[in-house]
Design an enzyme around this catalytic site. Structure first.
Site, PDB file in Angstrom:
ATOM      1  N   LYS A 112     -17.810  20.433  -2.072  1.00 18.03           N
ATOM      2  CA  LYS A 112     -18.788  20.381  -3.168  1.00 18.03           C
ATOM      3  C   LYS A 112     -19.645  21.642  -3.197  1.00 18.03           C
ATOM      4  O   LYS A 112     -19.972  22.148  -4.264  1.00 18.03           O
ATOM      5  CB  LYS A 112     -19.683  19.149  -3.023  1.00 18.03           C
ATOM      6  CG  LYS A 112     -18.995  17.872  -3.402  1.00 18.03           C
ATOM      7  CD  LYS A 112     -19.970  16.730  -3.493  1.00 18.03           C
ATOM      8  CE  LYS A 112     -19.249  15.454  -3.902  1.00 18.03           C
ATOM      9  NZ  LYS A 112     -20.099  14.284  -3.816  1.00 18.03           N
ATOM     10  N   LYS A 197      -8.258  13.468  -5.798  1.00 20.21           N
ATOM     11  CA  LYS A 197      -8.748  12.086  -5.801  1.00 20.21           C
ATOM     12  C   LYS A 197      -9.248  11.712  -7.191  1.00 20.21           C
ATOM     13  O   LYS A 197      -9.770  12.562  -7.911  1.00 20.21           O
ATOM     14  CB  LYS A 197      -9.906  12.006  -4.797  1.00 20.21           C
ATOM     15  CG  LYS A 197     -10.420  10.631  -4.519  1.00 20.21           C
ATOM     16  CD  LYS A 197     -11.677  10.692  -3.652  1.00 20.21           C
ATOM     17  CE  LYS A 197     -12.896  11.076  -4.463  1.00 20.21           C
ATOM     18  NZ  LYS A 197     -14.174  10.851  -3.795  1.00 20.21           N
ATOM     19  N   LYS A 200     -15.270   9.693  -9.735  1.00 16.81           N
ATOM     20  CA  LYS A 200     -16.004   9.350 -10.956  1.00 16.81           C
ATOM     21  C   LYS A 200     -16.874  10.483 -11.476  1.00 16.81           C
ATOM     22  O   LYS A 200     -17.221  10.509 -12.638  1.00 16.81           O
ATOM     23  CB  LYS A 200     -16.841   8.098 -10.738  1.00 16.81           C
ATOM     24  CG  LYS A 200     -17.941   8.216  -9.700  1.00 16.81           C
ATOM     25  CD  LYS A 200     -18.779   6.962  -9.750  1.00 16.81           C
ATOM     26  CE  LYS A 200     -19.143   6.447  -8.374  1.00 16.81           C
ATOM     27  NZ  LYS A 200     -19.740   7.450  -7.503  1.00 16.81           N
TER      28      LYS A 200
HETATM   29  P1  AMP Z   1     -18.339   6.933  -4.427  1.00 16.59           P
HETATM   30  O1  AMP Z   1     -17.739   6.937  -5.784  1.00 16.59           O
HETATM   31  O2  AMP Z   1     -18.143   8.254  -3.740  1.00 16.59           O
HETATM   32  O3  AMP Z   1     -19.726   6.436  -4.378  1.00 16.59           O
HETATM   33  O4  AMP Z   1     -17.465   5.916  -3.579  1.00 16.59           O
HETATM   34  C1  AMP Z   1     -17.727   4.536  -3.433  1.00 16.59           C
HETATM   35  C2  AMP Z   1     -16.598   3.922  -2.622  1.00 16.59           C
HETATM   36  O5  AMP Z   1     -15.369   4.016  -3.346  1.00 16.59           O
HETATM   37  C3  AMP Z   1     -16.370   4.631  -1.278  1.00 16.59           C
HETATM   38  O6  AMP Z   1     -16.046   3.660  -0.312  1.00 16.59           O
HETATM   39  C4  AMP Z   1     -15.189   5.515  -1.562  1.00 16.59           C
HETATM   40  O7  AMP Z   1     -14.423   5.796  -0.412  1.00 16.59           O
HETATM   41  C5  AMP Z   1     -14.392   4.675  -2.551  1.00 16.59           C
HETATM   42  N1  AMP Z   1     -13.587   5.520  -3.438  1.00 16.59           N
HETATM   43  C6  AMP Z   1     -14.054   6.436  -4.330  1.00 16.59           C
HETATM   44  N2  AMP Z   1     -13.031   7.036  -4.992  1.00 16.59           N
HETATM   45  C7  AMP Z   1     -11.896   6.484  -4.486  1.00 16.59           C
HETATM   46  C8  AMP Z   1     -10.503   6.691  -4.756  1.00 16.59           C
HETATM   47  N3  AMP Z   1     -10.089   7.552  -5.678  1.00 16.59           N
HETATM   48  N4  AMP Z   1      -9.611   5.956  -4.052  1.00 16.59           N
HETATM   49  C9  AMP Z   1     -10.016   5.055  -3.125  1.00 16.59           C
HETATM   50  N5  AMP Z   1     -11.301   4.823  -2.827  1.00 16.59           N
HETATM   51  C10 AMP Z   1     -12.241   5.523  -3.495  1.00 16.59           C
END
Ligand code: AMP
Ligand code: TRP
Length: 331
Positions: A112, A197, A200
């Site tokens: 990042k 990946k 979001k």
């Molecule tokens: P975040 O969007 O970074 O706040 O992630 C929230 C949760 O979703 C965390 O446990 C991440 O590891 C999981 N996560 C986010 N993106 C993915 C993805 N593309 N595949 C699997 N898990 C994800």
């Protein structure tokens, strides 16, 4: 009872990756056998360029989606990170346990920060210290298990290291947590860029399925997913990442193993069609509940208020103990 803690950042709309990698597993936990807390980690959303009104809106939306996904506030604690001061109180102390080298080694920070510098922007100091705040989130509750997707494994490992170090230096205080990952779909990839990946906060909308996407939008995105030029539909994450991603999504939706789906499909078109319908059906009940919850914002606010109070009651004694152990004079 196993103490479980996990969180999601309100930096964008929640995606299918968030759901399959994390949120669905939180809802599937036996909420009677575990004592679980789930948190919308809004302080983490301030580590990158942000719009205050949007963070507020996304925080409310993420909390609503967690309830729509099936978290039962009678059985677990759902709250917003900034409502419980113990997280930042503990984070500072953990900064005095962590060292700068280990922070700079965090993959997500490196990626990042590099992206931000390429754009000519500056990197917020909180982006560097973010994993310490995450460790504080986890350690404040005596957490045993942290259900996360693969991208968070290194951060949970850091939380373990800090807990062990603190215990060695200042006496046994923390439970040493462990990450748990899903068997399938631990890293859902962007449908347009199967090497990245599905995140979001990324801008490339066509490759990201959002939990609130209309069925037709889901179908369109899945049908246009990038695959490759080989003819057979086999599961090979290294050589055939686009197809493997679709097979994993389909397997995760149907509770199957992607290896068992390898070689079953005659064409990419057929695989995409089944995957699109499986995702639409997976999201349907969640979207219906989300709609109902949106009609009752006072209910969601009440859940978050009660959740914060419960969480505070759990975290405060732990953080007070930590303050005493590290040498701070009790007030
Ligand atoms: P975040 O969007 O970074 O706040 O992630 C929230 C949760 O979703 C965390 O446990 C991440 O590891 C999981 N996560 C986010 N993106 C993915 C993805 N593309 N595949 C699997 N898990 C994800
Ligand atoms: N850093 C996590 C992510 O980006 C979110 C998070 C913050 C988290 N604190 C946490 C996850 C504590 C699990 C436990 O996904």
């Amino acid at each position: 009872m196993t103490r479980v803690f996990s969180g999601v950042k309100p930096t964008g709309h929640l995606t299918l990756g968030n759901y399959l990698g994390a949120v669905r597993r939180w809802a599937d936990l036996d909420q009677r056998q575990s004592d679980a807390l789930f948190c919308v980690v809004d302080l983490h959303a301030l580590t990158v360029d942000h719009d205050p009104a949007r963070v507020r809106r996304l925080t409310r939306q993420a909390a609503t989606l967690l309830l729509a996904a099936g978290l039962d506030p009678e059985l677990c604690t759902v709250f917003v990170q900034s409502h419980v001061d113990e997280h930042t109180r503990l984070s500072y102390v953990m900064e005095c346990v962590a060292n700068d080298g280990e922070m700079r080694r965090m993959i997500q920070y490196k990626e990042k920060a590099a992206r931000e510098r390429e754009r000519g922007g500056s990197v917020r100091l909180s982006l560097l210290t973010y994993p310490v705040l995450m460790a504080a989130d986890i350690l404040a509750y005596g957490t045993d298990e942290v259900p996360v997707g693969d991208d968070q494994a290194q951060h949970v490992e850091l939380a373990r290291d800090l807990a062990v170090r603190f215990n060695q230096r200042y006496g046994h205080t923390f439970v040493v947590p462990r990450a748990t990952r899903p068997g399938v779909a631990a890293r859902v990839m962007n449908l347009q860029e199967p090497a990245s990946k599905m995140g979001k906060s990324d801008d490339s909308g066509p490759g990201i399925v959002y939990l609130l996407d209309e069925p037709d939008a889901v179908r369109k995105k899945v049908m246009r997913a990038v695959t490759d030029s080989a003819a057979d539909v086999v599961y090979d994450r290294e050589e055939r990442p686009g197809v493997a991603n679709l097979l994993e999504i389909l397997a995760a939706c149907e509770g199957r193993d992607p290896e068992d789906l390898s070689g079953v499909y005659e064409s990419y078109g057929a695989l995409k069609k089944d995957t699109a319908e499986a995702v639409v059906e997976l999201l349907r009940p969640l979207q219906e509940r989300h709609k109902a919850l949106c009609a009752d914002p006072a209910y969601v606010e009440g859940v978050l208020r009660d959740g914060a109070e419960k969480a505070r009651g759990m975290a405060k004694p732990m953080v007070d103990t930590v303050y005493r152990a590290i040498g701070l004079l009790p007030a």
